[in-house]
Design a protein around this motif. Structure first.
Motif, mmCIF file in Angstrom:
data_model
loop_
_atom_site.group_PDB
_atom_site.id
_atom_site.type_symbol
_atom_site.label_atom_id
_atom_site.label_comp_id
_atom_site.label_asym_id
_atom_site.label_seq_id
_atom_site.Cartn_x
_atom_site.Cartn_y
_atom_site.Cartn_z
ATOM 1 N N LEU A 197 -1.468 1.288 0.484
ATOM 2 C CA LEU A 197 -0.862 1.051 1.770
ATOM 3 C C LEU A 197 -0.102 -0.191 1.869
ATOM 4 O O LEU A 197 0.842 -0.154 2.793
ATOM 5 C CB LEU A 197 -2.170 0.960 2.641
ATOM 6 C CG LEU A 197 -3.034 2.292 2.828
ATOM 7 C CD1 LEU A 197 -4.350 1.803 3.468
ATOM 8 C CD2 LEU A 197 -2.318 3.135 3.790
ATOM 9 N N VAL A 232 4.488 5.659 4.062
ATOM 10 C CA VAL A 232 3.239 6.095 4.296
ATOM 11 C C VAL A 232 3.355 7.242 5.237
ATOM 12 O O VAL A 232 4.097 7.022 6.392
ATOM 13 C CB VAL A 232 2.273 5.187 4.991
ATOM 14 C CG1 VAL A 232 0.858 5.891 5.413
ATOM 15 C CG2 VAL A 232 1.837 4.058 3.709
ATOM 16 N N ARG A 251 -1.891 0.317 7.529
ATOM 17 C CA ARG A 251 -0.352 0.397 7.083
ATOM 18 C C ARG A 251 0.448 -0.568 8.127
ATOM 19 O O ARG A 251 1.320 -1.318 7.724
ATOM 20 C CB ARG A 251 0.120 1.797 7.021
ATOM 21 C CG ARG A 251 1.437 1.936 6.933
ATOM 22 C CD ARG A 251 2.061 1.325 5.465
ATOM 23 N NE ARG A 251 3.531 1.450 5.296
ATOM 24 C CZ ARG A 251 4.137 1.293 4.071
ATOM 25 N NH1 ARG A 251 3.616 0.640 3.262
ATOM 26 N NH2 ARG A 251 5.574 1.469 4.115
ATOM 27 N N THR A 289 6.639 4.089 7.932
ATOM 28 C CA THR A 289 5.548 4.867 8.327
ATOM 29 C C THR A 289 6.182 6.277 9.128
ATOM 30 O O THR A 289 7.030 5.822 10.109
ATOM 31 C CB THR A 289 4.669 4.138 9.265
ATOM 32 O OG1 THR A 289 4.194 3.049 8.585
ATOM 33 C CG2 THR A 289 3.455 5.054 9.551
#
Length: 447
Positions: free
Chosen positions: A68, A74, A92, A100
């Motif tokens: 993470l 992510v 995260r 992300t």
């Protein structure tokens, strides 16, 4: 090689996409989502790892946090509101400034916390649409790789620097900690859903314009485990306004079980009993008195209790309550006009005249400050009736009618003037202006 961490459910899951419609469930094979929908859209330059691949005893905390924290991207699938996914997303966005990408199955109801973030929707049940989704996801991963910042935490705290944790904890302690955090997040998610539901029902109550609609909402809310005193109180008020008094009392009893010492609830119970009529006046007085013990500075409640005493013919007690309301809100017209009327009814002519003069001066002040509404002119009309100026009273009442006031307000003023006539106070002036108000009532009798 760049690294991409995937936070998503795994295996076959059955749940509602929209948590507001819990009976409409969908079945999704998330392994198939990963293998057939998401993974083909990940650029070849990335090493990928799904969260469930890290579930190894003794390593879960360290490996989760490493991926993470360190992963270039992510990818989080928010479908079904999975608590683990939201937990991983929270870590995260707290640890990393960028990288992300959020996805969800079409139809997913997202909590308000993430609604303002960019979420790409795939349609698990419509294969022809997936190619377009995959192209969009491929591009989003590429953009996330070069974007300077996309974490809402780091947008809010641009100077935040996160470093690796230097200490170590036993795996059991970390697992216990993570379990507790997941439980907290699940509870917070349930609370948020409850708040969303409350706001939705409150809005429906505000929009309910007919008595049958209010009763329908009462039946809907009664069937649910509602813990919101605010929602129950608003429902009771709507039921009371629609003359469903027994239903209003049932709803208020439910609210009082949650907060038995809420003066606003006690006040409302008293007011509903007062609306039910003379056989219930003792209950009305009891609840209003209890509310005043908890909040003696409620001017409106003193006025309501005064109105109850007035209906029972207890004018001295009514006068005491109206005077207390005036002490709390000196510029409020309602206590002024009711104190004056009670003095007149009790034959205290000199005192009544003084109060009506004070009422007239306050109304004229509001008019001069351009704060006057139809209620101001109705009070001015009554003051000038009591002071014997029929011409000024007629002008004030006509000015009030020009504003097209609610029929109930005109009816209330007619009853007030009839009360003065009954008590032989300002009888001639009151009778001279009553036709003006009654004409308005006749023209709007359907209301």
């Amino acid at each position: 090689m760049k690294r991409l961490f995937v936070a998503m459910p795994y295996g076959i899951r059955r749940a509602p996409l929209d948590y507001e419609e819990p009976d409409k469930t969908s079945v999704i094979d998330f392994d198939a989502v990963w293998e057939g929908i998401l993974q083909p859209a990940v650029p070849a330059a990335f090493e990928t790892k799904r969260a469930d691949e890290l579930r190894q005893p003794g390593l879960i905390d360290r490996m989760y946090n490493e991926w993470l924290f360190d992963a270039d991207i992510v990818l989080a699938d928010l479908t079904f509101g999975n608590a683990n996914v939201y937990y991983e997303l929270g870590i995260r966005q707290a640890l990393s400034r960028k990288g992300t990408v959020l996805v969800a199955c079409k139809g997913t109801k997202l909590p308000f916390d993430v609604r303002n973030q960019y979420v790409i929707h795939y349609d698990y049940f419509a294969a022809p649409t997936l190619r377009g989704f995959q192209q969009e996801l491929y591009q989003a991963i590429g953009n996330a790789s070069i974007q300077e910042i996309d974490s809402p935490v780091h947008v809010f705290l641009p100077g935040l620097v996160v470093r690796r944790y230097q200490g170590e904890k036993p795996p059991e302690a970390r697992i216990e900690e993570l379990t507790r955090r997941i439980q907290e997040l699940e509870a917070a998610l349930r609370d948020q859903r409850s708040q969303d539901e409350e706001e939705r029902l409150l809005q429906k109550l505000r929009e309910a314009t007919t008595a049958p609609r209010v009763l329908s909402l009462h039946q809907l809310i009664s069937a649910r485990d509602i813990k919101s005193v605010r929602l129950l109180e608003q429902l009771a008020i709507s039921l009371r306004d629609a003359s469903y008094f027994d239903e209003a009392l049932q709803t208020l009893d439910r609210a009082l079980k949650i907060d038995p010492n809420d003066p606003e609830l006690l006040r409302e119970v008293g007011f509903v009993y007062r609306k039910k009529g003379q056989p219930y006046y003792s209950q009305a007085e009891s609840y209003m008195e209890r509310a005043l013990q908890l909040n003696d500075h409620d001017s409106e409640l003193h006025g309501m209790l005064g109105g109850l005493f007035r209906r029972r013919g207890e004018y001295e007690r009514a006068l005491t309550q109206y005077k207390r309301a005036h002490e709390i809100q000196p510029d409020d017209l309602y206590p002024l006009v009711t104190v004056a009327a009670m003095c007149g009814a009790l034959g205290k002519i000199g005192e009544a005249t003084e109060w009506y003069q004070k009422l007239q001066a306050t109304c004229e002040k509001f008019i001069g400050q351009q704060r006057a509404d139809h209620w101001t002119y109705l009070c001015l009309g009554e003051a000038t009736v009591a002071l014997g100026d029929q011409e000024a009273a007629s002008a004030a009442y006509r000015k009030a009618i020009e504003a097209k006031p609610p029929v109930e307000h005109i009816r209330s003023e007619v009853e007030q003037l009839e009360f003065l006539v009954e008590k032989s106070f300002a009888t001639e002036s009151a009778r001279s202006v009553l036709p003006i108000l009654r004409e308005y009532l006749v023209a709007h009798q359907s209301q």
